[in-house]
Design an enzyme around this catalytic site. Structure first.
Site, short mmCIF file in Angstrom:
data_model
loop_
_atom_site.label_atom_id
_atom_site.label_comp_id
_atom_site.label_asym_id
_atom_site.label_seq_id
_atom_site.Cartn_x
_atom_site.Cartn_y
_atom_site.Cartn_z
N LYS A 9 0.46 -0.91 -0.07
CA LYS A 9 0.49 -0.48 0.53
C LYS A 9 0.66 1.28 -0.30
O LYS A 9 1.67 1.45 0.05
CB LYS A 9 -1.01 -0.36 1.46
N TYR A 49 -12.07 -2.53 -4.15
CA TYR A 49 -12.48 -2.78 -2.83
C TYR A 49 -13.66 -2.83 -2.71
O TYR A 49 -14.56 -2.60 -1.40
CB TYR A 49 -12.29 -1.79 -1.71
N ASN A 112 -2.14 -0.14 7.55
CA ASN A 112 -2.10 -2.03 7.16
C ASN A 112 -1.19 -1.92 6.26
O ASN A 112 -1.26 -3.67 6.49
CB ASN A 112 -3.01 -2.39 7.72
N HIS A 115 -1.81 -5.78 1.15
CA HIS A 115 -2.97 -6.32 0.65
C HIS A 115 -2.79 -7.56 0.85
O HIS A 115 -2.04 -7.84 -0.16
CB HIS A 115 -4.13 -5.44 0.07
N GLU A 126 -9.12 -10.27 -8.46
CA GLU A 126 -7.94 -9.25 -8.47
C GLU A 126 -6.69 -9.18 -9.68
O GLU A 126 -6.72 -7.75 -9.96
CB GLU A 126 -6.89 -8.83 -6.95
P1 GTP Z 1 -7.00 -5.84 2.63
O1 GTP Z 1 -5.96 -6.79 2.29
O2 GTP Z 1 -6.27 -4.69 2.11
O3 GTP Z 1 -7.83 -6.46 1.81
O4 GTP Z 1 -7.26 -5.79 4.28
P2 GTP Z 1 -7.89 -7.30 4.92
O5 GTP Z 1 -8.78 -8.12 3.62
O6 GTP Z 1 -7.34 -8.19 6.21
O7 GTP Z 1 -9.45 -6.43 5.36
P3 GTP Z 1 -10.48 -5.85 4.31
O8 GTP Z 1 -10.11 -6.27 2.58
O9 GTP Z 1 -11.82 -6.25 5.60
O10 GTP Z 1 -10.38 -4.62 4.31
C1 GTP Z 1 -9.89 -3.72 3.77
C2 GTP Z 1 -8.66 -2.01 4.19
O11 GTP Z 1 -9.85 -1.43 4.46
C3 GTP Z 1 -7.73 -3.56 5.55
O12 GTP Z 1 -6.57 -3.48 4.70
C4 GTP Z 1 -7.98 -2.12 5.86
O13 GTP Z 1 -6.47 -0.90 5.60
C5 GTP Z 1 -9.39 -0.40 5.98
N1 GTP Z 1 -10.07 -0.97 7.38
C6 GTP Z 1 -11.07 -2.45 7.68
N2 GTP Z 1 -11.96 -1.89 8.52
C7 GTP Z 1 -11.40 -1.25 8.80
C8 GTP Z 1 -11.78 -0.12 9.87
O14 GTP Z 1 -12.88 -0.60 10.46
N3 GTP Z 1 -11.60 1.45 9.79
C9 GTP Z 1 -10.72 1.53 8.71
N4 GTP Z 1 -10.56 3.02 8.72
N5 GTP Z 1 -10.08 0.98 7.97
C10 GTP Z 1 -10.86 -0.38 7.90
MG MG Z 2 -9.58 -7.55 2.35
#
Ligand code: GTP
Ligand code: MG
Length: 149
Positions: A9, A49, A112, A115, A126
């Site tokens: 990221k 996303y 974080n 991805h 993807e």
């Molecule tokens: P990705 O690998 O980035 O897809 O992350 P993930 O699969 O572990 O989580 P998810 O797909 O549910 O969410 C995508 C991204 O959205 C996350 O990596 C976070 O950076 C962001 N995100 C998820 N939940 C939250 C939240 O509660 N608050 C905020 N600010 N960001 C969030």
């Molecule tokens: Mg995800």
């Protein structure tokens, strides 16, 4: 041949952690089959996303992800989707153990670092979104027989 989209990221690029992430996937024994350095449009990130579009952080997430360059990659190997997620850590870095990428290098859920595809099915979608067919390279990895029985 299972594949996963792993993407560094914007903050991973800015913090100089591109090599660190690549190093971990190389050392594990996964095979790099595609990679680019690019700044995506907000529309592109909205598609990436799409599953999260109802969530309140979605607009900010897509804006952030398109604000600076990212490094999307395709890694191949046995169980790479699931194992890749383990290597990344939990979505929330506070819940990620040391030894994981998020656990070692990040503190905030919105920053974080990396991805990773969450299923083989979403990996396929993807990879098709980020790479043309001919940008995913087929080749023989010289270390293959030292990684697989
Ligand atoms: P990705 O690998 O980035 O897809 O992350 P993930 O699969 O572990 O989580 P998810 O797909 O549910 O969410 C995508 C991204 O959205 C996350 O990596 C976070 O950076 C962001 N995100 C998820 N939940 C939250 C939240 O509660 N608050 C905020 N600010 N960001 C969030
Ligand atoms: Mg995800």
């Amino acid at each position: 041949k299972e594949r996963s989209l792993i993407m560094i990221k914007p903050n991973g690029v800015q913090r100089g952690l591109v090599g660190e992430v690549i190093k971990r996937f190389e050392q594990k024994g996964f095979k790099l089959v595609a990679m680019k350095f690019t700044q995506a449009s907000e529309e592109h990130m909205k598609t990436h996303y799409k599953d999260l579009e109802k969530l309140k952080f979605y607009p900010g997430l897509c804006k952030y992800m398109s604000s600076n360059p990212v490094v999307p990659m395709v890694w191949e190997g046995l169980g790479v989707v699931k194992t890749g997620r383990v290597m990344l850590g939990e979505t929330d870095p506070a819940k990620s153990l040391p030894g994981t990428i998020r656990g070692d290098f990040s503190v905030h859920i919105g920053r974080n670092l990396v991805h990773g595809s969450d299923s083989v099915e979403s990996a396929k979608k993807e990879i098709a979104l980020w790479f043309k067919d001919d940008e995913v390279v087929t080749y023989t990895a010289g270390n293959n027989e030292w990684i697989y029985e």
